[in-house]
Design a protein around this motif. Structure first.
Motif, PDB file in Angstrom:
ATOM      1  N   ASN A  95      -2.671   4.228  -3.271  1.00 58.64           N
ATOM      2  CA  ASN A  95      -2.820   3.191  -4.285  1.00 58.64           C
ATOM      3  C   ASN A  95      -2.054   1.942  -3.849  1.00 58.64           C
ATOM      4  O   ASN A  95      -1.409   1.927  -2.787  1.00 58.64           O
ATOM      5  CB  ASN A  95      -2.377   3.674  -5.669  1.00 58.64           C
ATOM      6  CG  ASN A  95      -0.928   4.108  -5.714  1.00 58.64           C
ATOM      7  OD1 ASN A  95      -0.087   3.572  -5.010  1.00 58.64           O
ATOM      8  ND2 ASN A  95      -0.633   5.095  -6.566  1.00 58.64           N
ATOM      9  N   TYR A  96      -2.128   0.898  -4.687  1.00 62.84           N
ATOM     10  CA  TYR A  96      -1.581  -0.394  -4.296  1.00 62.84           C
ATOM     11  C   TYR A  96      -0.721  -0.960  -5.418  1.00 62.84           C
ATOM     12  O   TYR A  96      -0.932  -0.674  -6.603  1.00 62.84           O
ATOM     13  CB  TYR A  96      -2.714  -1.372  -3.966  1.00 62.84           C
ATOM     14  CG  TYR A  96      -3.566  -0.944  -2.803  1.00 62.84           C
ATOM     15  CD1 TYR A  96      -3.285  -1.373  -1.515  1.00 62.84           C
ATOM     16  CD2 TYR A  96      -4.662  -0.095  -2.991  1.00 62.84           C
ATOM     17  CE1 TYR A  96      -4.065  -0.974  -0.441  1.00 62.84           C
ATOM     18  CE2 TYR A  96      -5.445   0.312  -1.931  1.00 62.84           C
ATOM     19  CZ  TYR A  96      -5.148  -0.137  -0.657  1.00 62.84           C
ATOM     20  OH  TYR A  96      -5.919   0.261   0.395  1.00 62.84           O
TER      21      TYR A  96
ATOM     22  N   TYR B 205      -5.149  -0.903 -13.037  1.00 64.89           N
ATOM     23  CA  TYR B 205      -5.114   0.069 -14.124  1.00 64.89           C
ATOM     24  C   TYR B 205      -3.900  -0.127 -15.038  1.00 64.89           C
ATOM     25  O   TYR B 205      -3.844   0.435 -16.123  1.00 64.89           O
ATOM     26  CB  TYR B 205      -5.184   1.502 -13.589  1.00 64.89           C
ATOM     27  CG  TYR B 205      -4.064   1.934 -12.687  1.00 64.89           C
ATOM     28  CD1 TYR B 205      -2.901   2.485 -13.207  1.00 64.89           C
ATOM     29  CD2 TYR B 205      -4.179   1.812 -11.295  1.00 64.89           C
ATOM     30  CE1 TYR B 205      -1.878   2.910 -12.373  1.00 64.89           C
ATOM     31  CE2 TYR B 205      -3.166   2.239 -10.464  1.00 64.89           C
ATOM     32  CZ  TYR B 205      -2.015   2.774 -11.002  1.00 64.89           C
ATOM     33  OH  TYR B 205      -1.000   3.188 -10.168  1.00 64.89           O
TER      34      TYR B 205
ATOM     35  N   ASN C 162      -0.599  -2.755 -10.907  1.00 69.25           N
ATOM     36  CA  ASN C 162      -0.823  -1.479 -10.234  1.00 69.25           C
ATOM     37  C   ASN C 162      -2.316  -1.304 -10.045  1.00 69.25           C
ATOM     38  O   ASN C 162      -3.088  -1.435 -11.003  1.00 69.25           O
ATOM     39  CB  ASN C 162      -0.263  -0.327 -11.062  1.00 69.25           C
ATOM     40  CG  ASN C 162       1.248  -0.386 -11.188  1.00 69.25           C
ATOM     41  OD1 ASN C 162       1.789  -1.145 -11.997  1.00 69.25           O
ATOM     42  ND2 ASN C 162       1.942   0.399 -10.365  1.00 69.25           N
ATOM     43  N   ARG C 163      -2.739  -0.969  -8.817  1.00 71.25           N
ATOM     44  CA  ARG C 163      -4.163  -0.897  -8.484  1.00 71.25           C
ATOM     45  C   ARG C 163      -4.471   0.451  -7.850  1.00 71.25           C
ATOM     46  O   ARG C 163      -3.634   1.029  -7.135  1.00 71.25           O
ATOM     47  CB  ARG C 163      -4.550  -2.039  -7.535  1.00 71.25           C
ATOM     48  CG  ARG C 163      -4.269  -3.428  -8.139  1.00 71.25           C
ATOM     49  CD  ARG C 163      -4.373  -4.546  -7.116  1.00 71.25           C
ATOM     50  NE  ARG C 163      -4.064  -5.838  -7.723  1.00 71.25           N
ATOM     51  CZ  ARG C 163      -4.974  -6.773  -8.017  1.00 71.25           C
ATOM     52  NH1 ARG C 163      -6.256  -6.565  -7.754  1.00 71.25           N
ATOM     53  NH2 ARG C 163      -4.598  -7.915  -8.553  1.00 71.25           N
ATOM     54  N   ASP C 164      -5.712   0.908  -8.093  1.00 72.72           N
ATOM     55  CA  ASP C 164      -6.121   2.191  -7.532  1.00 72.72           C
ATOM     56  C   ASP C 164      -6.596   2.011  -6.099  1.00 72.72           C
ATOM     57  O   ASP C 164      -6.443   0.938  -5.505  1.00 72.72           O
ATOM     58  CB  ASP C 164      -7.189   2.838  -8.407  1.00 72.72           C
ATOM     59  CG  ASP C 164      -8.438   1.977  -8.559  1.00 72.72           C
ATOM     60  OD1 ASP C 164      -8.674   1.099  -7.693  1.00 72.72           O
ATOM     61  OD2 ASP C 164      -9.176   2.160  -9.550  1.00 72.72           O
ATOM     62  N   SER C 165      -7.192   3.048  -5.551  1.00 69.05           N
ATOM     63  CA  SER C 165      -7.580   3.038  -4.135  1.00 69.05           C
ATOM     64  C   SER C 165      -8.648   2.005  -3.810  1.00 69.05           C
ATOM     65  O   SER C 165      -8.808   1.617  -2.650  1.00 69.05           O
ATOM     66  CB  SER C 165      -8.069   4.429  -3.706  1.00 69.05           C
ATOM     67  OG  SER C 165      -9.184   4.827  -4.499  1.00 69.05           O
TER      68      SER C 165
ATOM     69  N   GLN D 182       0.853  -1.181   0.000  1.00 75.05           N
ATOM     70  CA  GLN D 182       0.000   0.000   0.000  1.00 75.05           C
ATOM     71  C   GLN D 182       0.897   1.242   0.000  1.00 75.05           C
ATOM     72  O   GLN D 182       1.714   1.423   0.901  1.00 75.05           O
ATOM     73  CB  GLN D 182      -0.911   0.029   1.228  1.00 75.05           C
ATOM     74  CG  GLN D 182      -1.857   1.227   1.252  1.00 75.05           C
ATOM     75  CD  GLN D 182      -2.627   1.345   2.553  1.00 75.05           C
ATOM     76  OE1 GLN D 182      -2.054   1.218   3.640  1.00 75.05           O
ATOM     77  NE2 GLN D 182      -3.932   1.581   2.445  1.00 75.05           N
TER      78      GLN D 182
ATOM     79  N   SER E  18      -3.561  10.785  -1.566  1.00 73.48           N
ATOM     80  CA  SER E  18      -4.119   9.600  -2.213  1.00 73.48           C
ATOM     81  C   SER E  18      -3.448   8.332  -1.699  1.00 73.48           C
ATOM     82  O   SER E  18      -2.408   8.382  -1.037  1.00 73.48           O
ATOM     83  CB  SER E  18      -3.953   9.689  -3.737  1.00 73.48           C
ATOM     84  OG  SER E  18      -2.588   9.674  -4.081  1.00 73.48           O
TER      85      SER E  18
END
Length: 818
Positions: free
Chosen positions: A298-299, A358, A350-353, A290, A296
């Protein structure tokens, strides 16, 4: 009615076994063998007079003369208790009492019986005790590897992991009470570190090791080392020629073959071993990170699988020659080769919140390489009239090379994991050369006639030179040509030399108290010289004076207590200093730091030891003040990538506790329990700025052995570890090893089977915390393995007497007249 018949049949089966056992006891006979040696020189004593007497019966004593090599053997002995008397002109008499020959232990090898000179010792009467798998002796925990079925088919690294008070951290580094120990072989430092030491231990067959001594508090000559000391004692040749061949294979894809040959005469002792082994390891891992930014979150997720295979031929030769009873010279060669082929596949997302993907990428890593390590060492030892007086000089030279070719192919993916059409190909070629030399000397001078007080002095010089060449290039798509990447390439030399002088005074005080006072002065010189690279040259020179103090109180032969103070130094090694960038994971890069400084520690330890026939206890409490600690630290950059390097982070306090206990429940069953806890406490500043966490590391082992008879041994070992670091924790599951061995054909053939982690994989769960990120990780290795080992002893163990009946009667009359 059915149950009644089952009970009846079981009772009949048990009765028949008992009858067979009684018949076997009436018909089976035992034997007793050994060697007679000089206590001072270790030389065989030919034609010593021996007299074996049955204690619990009125049988006629059996006289015997040792042969020209000091060997002896009694055969066709009925079951019972015996007393052995050994005599030789010019030496003190030696009586060994209560030797028990019974159905479960028919053949007894007494090993080496060492006689003292007549003028230096009283006649000795010793009660014989069977050698346990683990024992507590003179403040050392001794693991008799030769008695362990777990050593069959394993290597020295695997064997050391099963020792009391030992464990390994997630990267495989061996630890003793939570710290990296100093490794000795036959009381001499191996003078290897990092990759060299790992390859030596993984290539050395465990069956060339006789026993291992675990010293939590090192002797004066090694008192400045921050960890304890592990002394690996190799097998010494038996009288005459001894040969052994071993084969092993495992379900995990491993196999090995090794041979051992030794020769021993009155002056010369030679032993050699050669082996070849292959190993395979597979596993998988994942990581969830994380990333925390000002506005912001993201992960970043990764998951991977690996497949590693290696081959490692090895050879060892040792020769000892006695010029006189007081002087001995020794020569050792140890060499090993290493070939490896490693593959891994990784998927990054890659991942959003809200954890939606994405973008993504996949990466294929291929590592191919080979290396060699050759070491030559020699030593000279002289002993005075007083057994305490001793001079030791030993020196050695090691050289090694490792070649590593790594290929990386990365394909970039869309959020639905379809290719974007973009990819990257990189190659890293590394050649690493290491040369090291060492020269050590130690001298003990008695200051009283009894030898209870003496002066111990010594000096040492060690020099190591590393040459590292790294060339990184990437594939230019336009013309399909590899172009060098200067920022990720380097060529440098690293040299480190350490010169030490030391002195210690050992004083025997009244009331069985011993005082040890000493100090060591050390001069260390290091320098980096970059032929190519983006770092400036660096050098460092410093002196340190490191005192030590030990107070030991013997309350009885069974119970003693000691207090130890040591100031120790931990120098960074090549693993911590190497500035080469490891690009195997482009989102989590790793590199060393050539500018980190050594750390100093004030160690305070309280040790308690209690030992009786069926119970042993060794426990310690410790407190350490560590200055200028260096550790691996991970940080998150604005680009979303992390980097891990070594840094001097802060001072810290350490609290330690450890315990080992060996218990003999019955003659056939023994258990060993050990464990420890190390708690690290950091300063409030580091905890506030970098989110460092106070934490404790825990390790525990449970070992048990069962010997239904003298031909069979069953052993099991269970381990659990939990490691704490300044940024988090890593925990393992319970690891288990179960093994059994059985000897056949007059002990000429030994068959062993072992099950390593039979119920699952070796797993680690980890948590890492930084100032702007958190990571949860998991890794699993396929350590489940079912191994079978076959050993064949080409030489006969029994030493037969060449005396005729007349000579036997004359020897008996001579002994009875005395």
């Amino acid at each position: 009615m059915y149950r009644i018949w089952v009970v009846f049949l079981l009772a009949g089966f048990v009765s028949s076994l008992e009858a067979q056992d009684k018949n076997r006891q009436r018909t089976q006979l035992g034997s007793l063998i050994g060697n007679v040696l000089d206590q001072v020189s270790g030389k065989p004593l030919p034609f010593a007079s021996l007299l074996l007497t049955r204690i619990d019966a009125t049988a006629t004593p059996i006289p015997l003369l040792a042969d020209k090599n000091g060997g002896f053997g009694f055969e066709s002995l009925s079951f019972g208790y015996y007393r052995l008397k050994v005599e030789l002109v010019g030496f003190a008499k030696y009586d060994l009492d209560s030797i028990h020959i019974y159905a479960e232990r028919t053949d007894i090898n007494l090993g080496d019986i060492k006689l003292n000179a007549a003028g230096t010792a009283l006649n000795e009467v010793i009660v014989y005790a069977e050698k346990p798998l683990v024992e507590n002796r003179d403040g050392k925990v001794v693991y008799n590897v030769a008695e362990s079925p777990l050593s069959n088919g394993s290597n020295a690294s695997e064997m050391l992991r099963n020792l009391p008070l030992m464990n390994a951290n997630p990267d495989g580094t061996l630890l003793l009470r939570g710290k990296e120990p100093l490794i000795l072989m036959d009381e001499k430092p191996v003078n290897l570190s990092g990759q060299q030491l790992t390859e030596l231990l993984e290539s050395l067959p465990a069956n060339v090791v006789e026993k291992v001594e675990v010293m939590q508090n090192p002797p004066p000559e090694y008192a400045t080392h921050p960890g304890g000391v592990i002394n690996i004692i190799t097998r010494k040749g038996r009288v005459g020629i001894y040969q052994k061949l071993s084969l092993s294979a495992g379900s995990r894809g491993e196999a090995g073959v090794s041979g051992y040959v030794s020769y021993r005469s009155s002056k010369l002792n030679m032993s050699s071993s050669i082996g070849y082994g292959t190993s395979l390891s597979q596993g998988n891992s994942w990581s969830h990170r994380q990333n925390i930014y000002r506005d912001s979150v993201n992960y970043f997720y990764s998951q991977s699988a690996f497949h590693n295979r290696s081959r490692h031929p090895n050879a060892r030769f040792q020769a000892d020659y006695d010029f006189t009873k007081k002087s001995t010279i020794s020569f050792v060669y140890q060499g090993n080769l290493n070939y490896y082929n490693n593959r891994s596949d990784v998927l990054y997302t890659n991942r959003d919140s809200v954890l939606n993907v994405y973008k993504a990428s996949s990466r294929n890593n291929a590592y191919d390489g080979d290396g060699y390590n050759h070491g030559f060492s020699g030593s000279y030892q002289w002993k005075g009239k007083n057994p305490v007086e001793r001079l030791q000089v030993y020196s050695g030279y090691n050289f090694s090379k490792n070649e590593n070719n790594r290929d990386f192919y990365q394909q970039f993916l869309q959020s639905d994991f379809l290719p974007t059409g973009l990819d990257s190909t990189q190659v890293q070629l590394t050649d690493n050369y290491v040369r090291s030399f060492y020269l050590n000397s130690n001298y003990n001078k008695p200051i009283n006639d009894t030898g209870t007080s003496f002066l111990s002095i010594g000096s040492s010089y060690t020099s190591q030179v590393y040459h590292n060449m790294l060339n990184t290039s990437f594939l230019r798509k336009a013309d399909q040509v590899f172009v060098q990447n200067a920022l990720l390439s380097n060529d440098f030399y690293f040299h480190q030399s350490v010169f030490t002088v030391r002195a210690a005074l050992i004083i025997g005080l009244p009331h069985d108290t011993k005082l040890i006072m000493g100090a060591q002065a050390e001069n260390t010189q290091t320098d980096f010289r970059f032929v190519k690279g983006n770092a400036p040259n660096a050098n460092n020179t410093y002196w340190r004076i490191l005192p030590n103090l030990t107070i030991r109180k013997e309350f009885s032969k069974e119970f003693n207590l000691s207090f130890v103070f040591r100031e120790t130094i931990r120098r960074p090694g090549m693993n911590e200093l190497n500035p080469s960038v490891d690009f195997s994971d482009p989102f989590n890069i790793r590199f060393g730091n050539p500018y980190i400084q050594p750390s100093l520690t004030d160690n305070f330890d309280l040790n308690l030891s209690y030992s009786v026939r069926n119970f042993n206890l060794n426990t310690s409490l410790g407190y350490n003040r560590v200055k200028n600690v260096f550790n691996s630290i991970r940080t998150l950059a604005d680009s979303g990538k992390t980097q891990t390097t070594w840094q001097n982070i802060s001072d810290q306090e350490e609290y330690q506790a450890s315990i080992w206990s060996g218990i003999t429940i019955a003659r056939k069953i023994r258990i060993s329990i050990s464990g420890g806890y190390n708690y690290n406490k950091y300063s409030a500043r580091e905890k506030s700025l970098y989110r460092y966490v106070d934490g404790g590391s825990l390790y525990a082992t449970f070992n048990y052995s069962y010997s239904p008879d003298n031909l069979t041994m069953i052993e099991a070992n269970n381990r659990y570890t939990s490691f704490a670091s300044p940024q988090g924790r890593s925990r393992s599951n319970i690891n288990m090893s179960l093994s059994a061995q059985r000897k056949f054909f007059n002990k000429r053939i030994t068959v062993g089977v072992a099950a390593i982690d039979p119920f699952g994989l070796q797993k680690y769960n980890g948590f890492t915390y930084g100032s702007n990120f958190t990571i949860e990780s998991y890794s699993a290795s396929n350590t489940r393995n079912f191994r079978i080992t076959l050993s064949y002893q080409l030489s006969k163990v029994m030493v037969r007497s060449n005396l005729n009946d007349k000579q036997r009667r004359e020897a008996l009359d001579k002994l009875q007249q005395k």
